[in-house]
Design an enzyme around this catalytic site. Structure first.
Site, short mmCIF file in Angstrom:
data_model
loop_
_atom_site.label_atom_id
_atom_site.label_comp_id
_atom_site.label_asym_id
_atom_site.label_seq_id
_atom_site.Cartn_x
_atom_site.Cartn_y
_atom_site.Cartn_z
N LYS A 1 0.84 -1.21 0.00
CA LYS A 1 0.00 0.00 0.00
C LYS A 1 0.88 1.26 0.00
O LYS A 1 0.57 2.22 -0.69
CB LYS A 1 -0.92 0.01 1.23
CG LYS A 1 -2.01 -1.05 1.15
CD LYS A 1 -2.84 -1.12 2.42
CE LYS A 1 -3.72 -2.34 2.42
NZ LYS A 1 -4.64 -2.44 3.55
N GLN B 1 -4.87 -1.60 9.73
CA GLN B 1 -4.65 -2.89 9.06
C GLN B 1 -5.21 -4.03 9.91
O GLN B 1 -4.95 -4.11 11.11
CB GLN B 1 -3.14 -3.08 8.81
CG GLN B 1 -2.80 -4.31 7.99
CD GLN B 1 -3.36 -4.29 6.57
OE1 GLN B 1 -3.50 -3.23 5.97
NE2 GLN B 1 -3.71 -5.45 6.05
N ASP C 1 -11.02 2.64 4.13
CA ASP C 1 -11.36 1.23 3.94
C ASP C 1 -12.86 1.02 3.72
O ASP C 1 -13.28 -0.06 3.31
CB ASP C 1 -10.96 0.44 5.20
CG ASP C 1 -9.64 -0.30 5.03
OD1 ASP C 1 -9.34 -0.72 3.90
OD2 ASP C 1 -8.93 -0.45 6.03
N1 LIG Z 1 -7.58 -2.59 6.79
C1 LIG Z 1 -7.63 -3.64 5.96
N2 LIG Z 1 -7.14 -4.80 6.35
C2 LIG Z 1 -7.21 -5.86 5.50
C3 LIG Z 1 -7.78 -5.73 4.21
C4 LIG Z 1 -8.30 -4.47 3.85
O1 LIG Z 1 -8.87 -4.29 2.73
N3 LIG Z 1 -8.20 -3.45 4.75
N4 LIG Z 1 -7.77 -6.80 3.32
C5 LIG Z 1 -6.91 -7.94 3.57
C6 LIG Z 1 -5.48 -7.80 3.11
N5 LIG Z 1 -5.20 -6.84 2.04
C7 LIG Z 1 -5.28 -5.54 2.30
O2 LIG Z 1 -5.01 -5.06 3.37
C8 LIG Z 1 -4.56 -7.23 0.82
C9 LIG Z 1 -4.29 -8.54 0.54
C10 LIG Z 1 -3.57 -8.89 -0.62
C11 LIG Z 1 -3.14 -7.92 -1.49
C12 LIG Z 1 -2.32 -8.24 -2.68
O3 LIG Z 1 -1.97 -7.37 -3.46
N6 LIG Z 1 -1.94 -9.50 -2.86
C13 LIG Z 1 -1.00 -9.88 -3.91
C14 LIG Z 1 -0.09 -10.93 -3.34
C15 LIG Z 1 0.80 -10.37 -2.28
C16 LIG Z 1 1.53 -11.43 -1.49
O4 LIG Z 1 0.99 -11.87 -0.49
O5 LIG Z 1 2.65 -11.78 -1.87
C17 LIG Z 1 -1.78 -10.43 -5.08
O6 LIG Z 1 -2.87 -10.99 -4.88
O7 LIG Z 1 -1.27 -10.31 -6.19
C18 LIG Z 1 -3.43 -6.62 -1.22
C19 LIG Z 1 -4.13 -6.27 -0.08
C20 LIG Z 1 -6.87 -8.23 5.06
N7 LIG Z 1 -6.67 -7.05 5.85
#
Ligand SMILES: Nc1nc2c(c(=O)[nH]1)N[C@@H](CN(C=O)c1ccc(C(=O)N[C@@H](CCC(=O)O)C(=O)O)cc1)CN2
Length: 282
Positions: A51, A95, A118
């Site tokens: 992020k 988070q 969020d």
């Molecule tokens: N406050 C928040 N916490 C959490 C959220 C949220 O939206 N707000 N969602 C999830 C986790 N998340 C964002 O925080 C999130 C998860 C995955 C990815 C992402 O880009 N994944 C990559 C792989 C990355 C890796 O793990 O190597 C992909 O899918 O290509 C972005 C955001 C829980 N907590």
């Protein structure tokens, strides 16, 4: 066809950057968000770093506040209060998950609604459910953006959402209903999930069980959106058995590089939106 979330997110991020750059030249200040990370969850660290990196690329300032996993309720509460009152801060992101002793709902709802990038507060979730403009949760919004970008019209489709979480399952179901899909929500107590998925035109998997959706559970030409991010022996897997389900699907998101980058893009778009509602002059 693979729905390339990374490519689409990069394109949207580039457009957002151009917009912000132009506005900075016209005298507006950069949007600014503060990310609060409590504890040492390794996956959360990865997401928070993504992020921060993505924000910098689109000219959004971020500040990361890292708190120990022993942080008290009082400390977190006063931090959120301080950020709510800080005019230089447009958006606040807590988070998730939080350590067990901290009640997620309580702290999310301490965040000022207009700083809730969020889209998780009661008011912002309520606005989604009453069709009032607000910041909506980034993952479901990112899924809708991805479907729109590929011109996948969900009107009249039988959609099955597997998972009923506050941050993905419930809001994506509402967003799909708003776009005239007929939506069924399945969850851990659903007796026979494949009974529903076999008849689905669109499936959203958001349960956190690696490879749970198998080819024999879907019909030909189904659209599959995989929200799962499961780490097994250091490798990432979605909730979908991608190798086999992709042979039957018309469209499918990969993991990684599917919904994840679209989530981050939607978060950046939310941050921009709240900052401009504040109409920040330099
Ligand atoms: N406050 C928040 N916490 C959490 C959220 C949220 O939206 N707000 N969602 C999830 C986790 N998340 C964002 O925080 C999130 C998860 C995955 C990815 C992402 O880009 N994944 C990559 C792989 C990355 C890796 O793990 O190597 C992909 O899918 O290509 C972005 C955001 C829980 N907590």
């Amino acid at each position: 066809m693979i729905l390339d979330g990374l490519k689409i997110a990069n394109n949207r991020n580039e457009l957002l950057k151009e917009k912000i750059e132009k506005e900075i030249n016209e005298g507006l200040k950069k949007p600014k968000s503060v990310i609060i990370l409590v504890g040492n969850d390794p996956a959360s660290k990865i997401y928070v770093n993504s992020k921060i990196k993505a924000s910098a690329k689109v000219l959004i300032d971020t500040e990361l506040i890292e708190l120990s996993r022993e942080t008290s309720e009082q400390e977190l509460e006063s931090l959120i209060e301080k950020l709510n009152n800080d005019k230089s801060v447009d958006g606040i992101l807590l988070q998730l998950p939080l350590p067990k002793h901290l009640d997620e709902k309580k702290f999310i709802n301490l965040i000022e609604n207009k700083k809730d990038i969020d889209g998780f507060t009661i008011v912002n979730q309520g606005k989604l459910f009453q069709n009032i403009d607000a910041t909506y949760a980034a993952t479901p919004q990112g899924i809708i953006n991805l479907l729109d970008e590929y011109k996948i019209d969900v009107k009249g489709l039988n959609a099955v959402v597997v998972g009923r979480s506050q941050i993905v399952g419930l809001p994506i179901a509402k967003m799909l209903i708003d776009r005239n899909a007929t939506v069924t929500i399945c969850h851990s107590k659903t007796k026979d999930i494949s009974f529903y998925t076999k008849n689905a035109d669109l499936i959203v998997m958001a349960v956190g069980v690696a490879g749970m959706l198998k080819a024999e559970m879907v019909k030909d030409n189904v659209v599959v959106i995989d929200v799962g991010i499961n780490r097994v022996d250091g490798k990432l897997y979605g909730d979908v058995d991608f190798e086999n389900v992709s042979k039957k699907a018309s469209f499918i998101t990969p993991v990684p590089k599917g919904v994840g980058p679209m989530t981050i893009n939607a978060l950046l778009e939310n941050t921009y939106k709240v900052s401009r509602l504040n109409n920040n002059k330099k």
